[in-house]
Design an enzyme around this catalytic site. Structure first.
Site, PDB file in Angstrom:
ATOM      1  N   GLY B  91       0.802  -1.210   0.000  1.00  0.00           N
ATOM      2  CA  GLY B  91       0.000   0.000   0.000  1.00  0.00           C
ATOM      3  C   GLY B  91       0.842   1.271   0.000  1.00  0.00           C
ATOM      4  N   SER B 185       4.451  -5.925  -3.412  1.00  0.00           N
ATOM      5  CA  SER B 185       4.388  -4.477  -3.560  1.00  0.00           C
ATOM      6  C   SER B 185       5.112  -3.778  -2.395  1.00  0.00           C
ATOM      7  CB  SER B 185       2.926  -4.053  -3.679  1.00  0.00           C
ATOM      8  OG  SER B 185       2.820  -2.756  -4.172  1.00  0.00           O
ATOM      9  N   TYR B 186       4.389  -2.943  -1.641  1.00  0.00           N
ATOM     10  CA  TYR B 186       5.080  -2.255  -0.548  1.00  0.00           C
ATOM     11  C   TYR B 186       5.486  -3.227   0.565  1.00  0.00           C
ATOM     12  CZ  TYR B 186       6.780   1.326   2.489  1.00  0.00           C
ATOM     13  OH  TYR B 186       7.626   2.084   3.266  1.00  0.00           O
ATOM     14  N   ASP B 383       2.952  -5.989 -14.977  1.00  0.00           N
ATOM     15  CA  ASP B 383       2.797  -4.862 -14.053  1.00  0.00           C
ATOM     16  C   ASP B 383       3.650  -3.673 -14.487  1.00  0.00           C
ATOM     17  OD1 ASP B 383       2.399  -3.247 -11.816  1.00  0.00           O
ATOM     18  OD2 ASP B 383       3.876  -4.310 -10.603  1.00  0.00           O
ATOM     19  N   HIS B 440       0.457  -7.202 -11.163  1.00  0.00           N
ATOM     20  CA  HIS B 440       1.068  -6.798  -9.901  1.00  0.00           C
ATOM     21  C   HIS B 440       0.637  -7.764  -8.792  1.00  0.00           C
ATOM     22  CE1 HIS B 440       2.828  -3.752  -7.246  1.00  0.00           C
ATOM     23  NE2 HIS B 440       1.757  -3.817  -6.473  1.00  0.00           N
TER      24      HIS B 440
END
Lengths: 481, 481
Positions: B91, B185-186, B383, B440
């Protein structure tokens, strides 16, 4: 019955038999007499349709007995008001009837013993003419086989023009119709050269535009874009991409491979890339599954359930080859095997002059554009063989050389509510477009998006933008991670 | 019945009611007492399953009343011999339970009023623990709301460790089990930092390895790869790519956007790219359709037949949001809304310290690798937000800095008979892998390939190569055109 009556009947029967034999002989010698109809009554396994089909030969050189095979499909509706569109596959040496018509955008697709209807057949938009060219390709032939070692771009264009002129004589109702030439891959050479010959020969053909997909246009630009494309799609390592950039680029590899003169350095780079990519990736569509068309895959069919959800039959090419080698199919198509034992999708007899690949097509395209012929260059964006990145650069360069301004800036185009690809238009006459998620043979892997592109091309209109109602949807500025 | 009998019954009834009220009160106050079972008996609309599910809260800060929500799914078979795997979304601020468990790789996927079974659920391979972290994400909360403006990587890692230690106390049978941390991701920040804290805190957690997908690892490298990626996938023009290279690169744009200090030049480049890409492309999967989740799409459902062949429900995120906002679902999960009115997949209350994005993760990964923790970094190759091209460069650099040699050269890996992606291994401890055709959120768009990757990661083995029998298939040297 008296003996004289019997004798009269006998004589009548004999006459009948002689006439039948004569007719059979005529049809089997395949003489291009316009008195013999080329109508295809019904293809084996074909569902009923309302449009007519024709197939047969046009002799382009009477002396050398060179005959080109065509398959013509009338438009599914309002054929008399729709244009005629010629389609050519590339190779050099690959069949437009096999690939173009029966794998890509014809009305039918072979599936086992039958033909399935193609919902996205281009004959919904035009009268489609598929030509196997040059002689030596598919069912097209030259009785004088020396032709096969002398074939080149000039001969191909000239034979194709000869074909067209005779074809329009044979089908006079189409003579003044709007005419377009389309094709893909090495047809990036065939299409502009044929169009240019039409323009300069003052042939009475109402040529309006050309469309070429994933075309070879400029040897160095097109092939060198391959290394970068493979790298940024993850098929080769950073180290190998570095080798393409510093040791031996892909156009050099291609040139050396064609002339069988590979240097150890280039051979090393090529082998390294091949090793990394592996043998189970379709270079023409890097995201598509590959067809495992051998004993192994046959055992698979027996051992496991096939993926019911797969949209694309990746083995369609194999099905098409089986179909075209059926005797009943060849008979229905009025096709013959001359000098070959088997129909192949890409010629095994033709030795095309591969130096032709080096001839840049940009001057030809410039000449066409100056003559007012519309040009669309499109790219299936999953193709690593002639990637969109090289094609786009060539089109940019073309616009710049001609001083054509951008009349439609680079933007997404839509098929329904989803993005079909991206497009840019220069001077309202030259267009570039990608087809999203499409292979080298775009209409095979993205049939719906491809026919949308084709429709736009024929209409001479920019490809659809997002509808106003959906264009309102907001979008976050910074993507979350 | 006599009046005394009736009175005894009445008293019993009253006691019963009091006990029920007490139990209800306990369960609704959601106190993290280990005496109250967190077992999820049945989720609304759920098909019957053989494995157990648990969900609830672990308080990580008693004073500040900070509680983290988890969802734990036992392995579908032999759970006692399978490892425990923690999954974290990124996020910063997005829900691991919502995204990871109910969109990506949990046992169920919401579809209308029901849950469908997911054939590729990761609980087929491991006991899966989904954690909403930090507090403020999903159902996790801090009663002291000042926490929401002070959240950062250090606090997140420390809260996550506190969570894990308490969780293992609560579920002692899993305490000595092999443990892995995964995320995307994060979570490229969360996962290595939590792992590192475990290693250096000498917590009694049997950490074996970490796997991070499409991770943020190095701000400049990761974000700058975006321009190139967009360009070579056809989403932006040559001219705009040139602007990224000469006027303002994407990491600068991202940095300026985050700090709300866009220069006119960078703003121009960003706007130009946005305009070309358009608003109807999923940046997290450039080839996937987008969900038209509004009135317009509702009218579409009424007006036209949906695509029956679509494999991926691109509106699954919307379905998940509806599901998690159902009261009966929240009750079944022992979940509560604290300080918010609505469950959201990405937090609307958290103000994460965005400077954390700039902290490079390579030193953390180096430290982990030196401690013997295995590291897999993978990339869904469709992605554009954190593209494979940047990730691969970061992993290369990491291997180089650690002096790790390539132990498995870059090559295709297989899922069944088709290429699942590409992989490279360094020093047998650090792996890079792509997932072909994946977004992603790779397990959402390529579930079968993703679980194959997950299986290989847990086994500590290189990803499968082509089977010998299919490896024999010949491949043409020069592709036809």
């Amino acid at each position: 019955m008296s003996s004289s009556e019997a004798c009269i009947l006998c004589t009548k029967l004999m006459y009948g038999i002689i006439i039948i034999i004569l007719l059979l002989t005529l049809s089997f010698t395949g003489v291009n007499s316009v008195t013999v109809s080329d109508e295809v009554v019904k293809l084996p396994g074909q569902p009923p349709v309302t449009f007519k089909q024709f197939a047969g030969y046009i002799t382009v050189d009477q002396n050398k007995q060179r005959s080109l095979f065509y398959y013509f499909v009338e438009a599914a509706s309002n054929s008399s008001s729709k244009p005629v569109v010629l389609w050519l596959n590339g190779g050099p040496g690959c069949s437009s009837v096999g690939e173009g018509a029966f794998v890509e955008h014809g009305p039918f697709k072979p599936s086992g013993r039958v033909l399935l209807e193609n919902d996205y057949s281009w004959n919904k938009e035009a009268n489609m003419l598929y030509l196997e060219s040059p002689a030596g390709v598919g069912f097209s032939y030259s009785v004088d086989q020396s032709f096969y070692t002398s074939a080149n771009d000039v001969i191909t264009a000239s034979d194709n023009l000869a074909f067209l002129e005779k074809w329009f004589e044979k089908y006079p109702e189409y003579k003044n119709r709007d005419f377009y030439i389309t094709g893909e891959s090495y047809a990036g050479h065939y299409v502009p050269q044929l169009a240019n010959l039409i323009v300069h020969s003052k042939a009475k053909i109402n040529l309006k535009g050309i469309a070429i997909g994933n075309p070879l246009l400029d040897f160095d630009t097109d092939f060198n874009s391959r290394g970068e494309y493979l790298w940024c799609h993850g098929l080769i390592s950073d180290a190998t991409y570095d080798m393409f950039n510093t040791m031996c680029n892909y156009s050099t590899i291609r040139r050396q491979a064609q002339s069988r003169s590979m240097t150890p350095t280039c051979s090393r780079v090529a082998n390294q890339a091949s090793k990394e990519i592996g043998r189970f990736v379709n270079a023409y569509d890097i995201t598509l599954d590959v067809c495992l068309s051998n004993v192994f895959s046959q055992s698979l069919v027996l051992d496991q359930i096939q993926d019911e959800e797969a949209k694309i039959d990746v083995c369609m090419e194999d099905e098409m080859i089986v179909y075209f080698n059926r005797k009943d199919v060849q008979t229905a198509l009025h096709a013959r095997l001359v000098g070959i034992n088997k129909w192949t999708p890409c010629s095994e007899v033709l030795s095309y002059d591969m130096d032709n690949l080096e001839v840049p097509m940009t001057p030809v395209l410039m000449s066409l554009l100056k003559s007012g012929v519309r040009v669309l260059v499109y790219s299936g964006d999953q193709d690593s063989v002639l990637p969109l990145t090289g094609t786009r650069v060539v089109v940019n360069g073309l616009a710049k050389q001609l001083g054509l301004n951008t009349t439609l800036p680079y933007r997404a185009w839509f098929n329904g509510n989803q993005v079909g690809g991206w497009t840019q238009v220069y001077g309202d006459v030259l267009s570039f477009a990608t087809i999203r998620g499409a292979s080298h043979e775009a209409p095979f892997s993205q049939p719906e998006r491809s026919i949308a592109l084709f429709r736009g091309f024929l209409a001479g209109e920019p490809l659809p933008a997002a509808a106003n109602e959906i264009a309102q949807k907001p979008k976050a500025e910074i993507p979350r991670l």
